[in-house]
Scaffold this motif. Sequence first.
Motif, PDB file in Angstrom:
ATOM      1  N   LEU A 139      -1.952  -2.061  -0.748  1.00 48.38           N
ATOM      2  CA  LEU A 139      -2.196  -0.875  -1.584  1.00 48.38           C
ATOM      3  C   LEU A 139      -0.881  -0.177  -1.905  1.00 48.38           C
ATOM      4  O   LEU A 139      -0.680   0.300  -3.020  1.00 48.38           O
ATOM      5  N   HIS A 140       0.013  -0.115  -0.928  1.00 50.05           N
ATOM      6  CA  HIS A 140       1.337   0.475  -1.165  1.00 50.05           C
ATOM      7  C   HIS A 140       2.089  -0.323  -2.223  1.00 50.05           C
ATOM      8  O   HIS A 140       2.692   0.254  -3.133  1.00 50.05           O
ATOM      9  N   GLU A 141       2.044  -1.653  -2.102  1.00 52.41           N
ATOM     10  CA  GLU A 141       2.731  -2.504  -3.077  1.00 52.41           C
ATOM     11  C   GLU A 141       2.138  -2.327  -4.474  1.00 52.41           C
ATOM     12  O   GLU A 141       2.876  -2.241  -5.454  1.00 52.41           O
ATOM     13  N   LEU A 142       0.824  -2.266  -4.571  1.00 55.42           N
ATOM     14  CA  LEU A 142       0.181  -2.078  -5.864  1.00 55.42           C
ATOM     15  C   LEU A 142       0.562  -0.729  -6.463  1.00 55.42           C
ATOM     16  O   LEU A 142       0.756  -0.611  -7.677  1.00 55.42           O
ATOM     17  N   SER A 143       0.731   0.283  -5.615  1.00 58.79           N
ATOM     18  CA  SER A 143       1.071   1.627  -6.121  1.00 58.79           C
ATOM     19  C   SER A 143       2.481   1.685  -6.718  1.00 58.79           C
ATOM     20  O   SER A 143       2.807   2.638  -7.412  1.00 58.79           O
ATOM     21  N   GLU A 144       3.291   0.671  -6.464  1.00 56.38           N
ATOM     22  CA  GLU A 144       4.609   0.599  -7.111  1.00 56.38           C
ATOM     23  C   GLU A 144       4.487   0.153  -8.567  1.00 56.38           C
ATOM     24  O   GLU A 144       5.400   0.369  -9.351  1.00 56.38           O
ATOM     25  N   LYS A 145       3.348  -0.462  -8.919  1.00 57.47           N
ATOM     26  CA  LYS A 145       3.140  -0.979 -10.269  1.00 57.47           C
ATOM     27  C   LYS A 145       2.265  -0.077 -11.130  1.00 57.47           C
ATOM     28  O   LYS A 145       2.354  -0.113 -12.349  1.00 57.47           O
ATOM     29  N   CYS A 146       1.375   0.687 -10.479  1.00 55.21           N
ATOM     30  CA  CYS A 146       0.480   1.576 -11.220  1.00 55.21           C
ATOM     31  C   CYS A 146      -0.014   2.663 -10.258  1.00 55.21           C
ATOM     32  O   CYS A 146       0.207   2.581  -9.055  1.00 55.21           O
ATOM     33  N   GLU A 147      -0.677   3.660 -10.806  1.00 57.60           N
ATOM     34  CA  GLU A 147      -1.247   4.720  -9.968  1.00 57.60           C
ATOM     35  C   GLU A 147      -2.458   4.159  -9.231  1.00 57.60           C
ATOM     36  O   GLU A 147      -3.291   3.470  -9.821  1.00 57.60           O
ATOM     37  N   VAL A 148      -2.551   4.444  -7.932  1.00 57.57           N
ATOM     38  CA  VAL A 148      -3.674   3.984  -7.115  1.00 57.57           C
ATOM     39  C   VAL A 148      -4.316   5.196  -6.454  1.00 57.57           C
ATOM     40  O   VAL A 148      -3.637   6.007  -5.828  1.00 57.57           O
ATOM     41  N   VAL A 149      -5.624   5.305  -6.626  1.00 54.78           N
ATOM     42  CA  VAL A 149      -6.398   6.382  -6.009  1.00 54.78           C
ATOM     43  C   VAL A 149      -7.560   5.743  -5.266  1.00 54.78           C
ATOM     44  O   VAL A 149      -8.220   4.844  -5.798  1.00 54.78           O
ATOM     45  N   ILE A 150      -7.797   6.192  -4.048  1.00 54.24           N
ATOM     46  CA  ILE A 150      -8.944   5.726  -3.284  1.00 54.24           C
ATOM     47  C   ILE A 150      -9.937   6.863  -3.210  1.00 54.24           C
ATOM     48  O   ILE A 150      -9.585   7.980  -2.812  1.00 54.24           O
ATOM     49  N   VAL A 151     -11.175   6.597  -3.615  1.00 52.25           N
ATOM     50  CA  VAL A 151     -12.264   7.560  -3.462  1.00 52.25           C
ATOM     51  C   VAL A 151     -13.038   7.087  -2.248  1.00 52.25           C
ATOM     52  O   VAL A 151     -13.677   6.030  -2.277  1.00 52.25           O
ATOM     53  N   GLY A 152     -12.938   7.854  -1.169  1.00 53.40           N
ATOM     54  CA  GLY A 152     -13.533   7.431   0.087  1.00 53.40           C
ATOM     55  C   GLY A 152     -14.674   8.310   0.524  1.00 53.40           C
ATOM     56  O   GLY A 152     -14.607   9.525   0.418  1.00 53.40           O
ATOM     57  N   CYS A 153     -15.733   7.682   1.016  1.00 57.07           N
ATOM     58  CA  CYS A 153     -16.879   8.390   1.563  1.00 57.07           C
ATOM     59  C   CYS A 153     -16.953   8.090   3.051  1.00 57.07           C
ATOM     60  O   CYS A 153     -16.886   6.927   3.465  1.00 57.07           O
ATOM     61  N   LYS A 154     -17.065   9.121   3.854  1.00 55.05           N
ATOM     62  CA  LYS A 154     -17.217   8.949   5.303  1.00 55.05           C
ATOM     63  C   LYS A 154     -18.587   8.364   5.570  1.00 55.05           C
ATOM     64  O   LYS A 154     -19.616   8.959   5.225  1.00 55.05           O
ATOM     65  N   PRO A 155     -18.655   7.153   6.162  1.00 57.13           N
ATOM     66  CA  PRO A 155     -19.956   6.540   6.424  1.00 57.13           C
ATOM     67  C   PRO A 155     -20.653   7.187   7.609  1.00 57.13           C
ATOM     68  O   PRO A 155     -20.005   7.659   8.556  1.00 57.13           O
ATOM     69  N   GLY A 156     -21.973   7.173   7.562  1.00 58.06           N
ATOM     70  CA  GLY A 156     -22.759   7.609   8.711  1.00 58.06           C
ATOM     71  C   GLY A 156     -23.111   6.420   9.570  1.00 58.06           C
ATOM     72  O   GLY A 156     -23.058   6.474  10.794  1.00 58.06           O
ATOM     73  N   GLU A 157     -23.456   5.307   8.904  1.00 53.53           N
ATOM     74  CA  GLU A 157     -23.853   4.101   9.642  1.00 53.53           C
ATOM     75  C   GLU A 157     -23.540   2.872   8.794  1.00 53.53           C
ATOM     76  O   GLU A 157     -23.898   2.807   7.620  1.00 53.53           O
ATOM     77  N   ILE A 158     -22.866   1.918   9.420  1.00 51.60           N
ATOM     78  CA  ILE A 158     -22.634   0.627   8.799  1.00 51.60           C
ATOM     79  C   ILE A 158     -23.209  -0.411   9.756  1.00 51.60           C
ATOM     80  O   ILE A 158     -22.746  -0.535  10.883  1.00 51.60           O
ATOM     81  N   THR A 159     -24.230  -1.100   9.282  1.00 56.38           N
ATOM     82  CA  THR A 159     -24.851  -2.118  10.118  1.00 56.38           C
ATOM     83  C   THR A 159     -24.076  -3.416   9.988  1.00 56.38           C
ATOM     84  O   THR A 159     -23.262  -3.588   9.089  1.00 56.38           O
ATOM     85  N   THR A 160     -24.349  -4.346  10.893  1.00 61.22           N
ATOM     86  CA  THR A 160     -23.733  -5.678  10.818  1.00 61.22           C
ATOM     87  C   THR A 160     -24.849  -6.706  10.906  1.00 61.22           C
ATOM     88  O   THR A 160     -25.933  -6.421  11.417  1.00 61.22           O
ATOM     89  N   PRO A 161     -24.570  -7.916  10.425  1.00 60.57           N
ATOM     90  CA  PRO A 161     -25.627  -8.952  10.437  1.00 60.57           C
ATOM     91  C   PRO A 161     -25.971  -9.402  11.841  1.00 60.57           C
ATOM     92  O   PRO A 161     -25.254  -9.238  12.753  1.00 60.57           O
TER      93      PRO A 161
END
Length: 161
Positions: A139-161
């Motif tokens: 992500l840092h490397e990509l931000s050298e080429k263009c603007e990078v924004v992360i829209v993050g949501c705090k998860p409550g629960e992530i299940t696994t298989p």
Amino acid sequence: MPYHAKTIVVGCGNLLFKDDGFGPIVVNLLEKYFENQTEDDFDPMVISYIENDFSKDVLKEVEDIVGDVELSGEVKFIDAGNGATHFIFSLPDEYWEKVIVVDVVDYDAEPGSVRTFSPFEMPRDKYENVHTYAVEEPLHELSEKCEVVIVGCKPGEITTP
């Protein structure tokens, strides 16, 4: 180049793992909402899931948030699922001006909280791909080429298989 647009919006995650589906859900909602302004096709299966299983209040809130947004320039929505590393890091285009990554991010907040991050603000070792490979550096490397924004949501629960 299939992702030749000035702005790339990438939804990351897996719908089968509860809150991990945040990115694909948001991207498909935005793509459906802006369908007359973009050339993309939203995934009707995801939209059906959203419309049948989501609270109408949540859908109304999303509509209210994006209701006054005008898309300027070329925008490409990508439901990357678990393949975000491939979409973002192996297919960059010099034409890109902005990449918006939509995903769950484990940070100090209440579940369901949403905020934007720069690649340099990401909680270390928390933002990983499906194989637990930390992606802060790409992500840092990509931000050298263009603007990078992360829209993050705090998860409550992530299940696994």
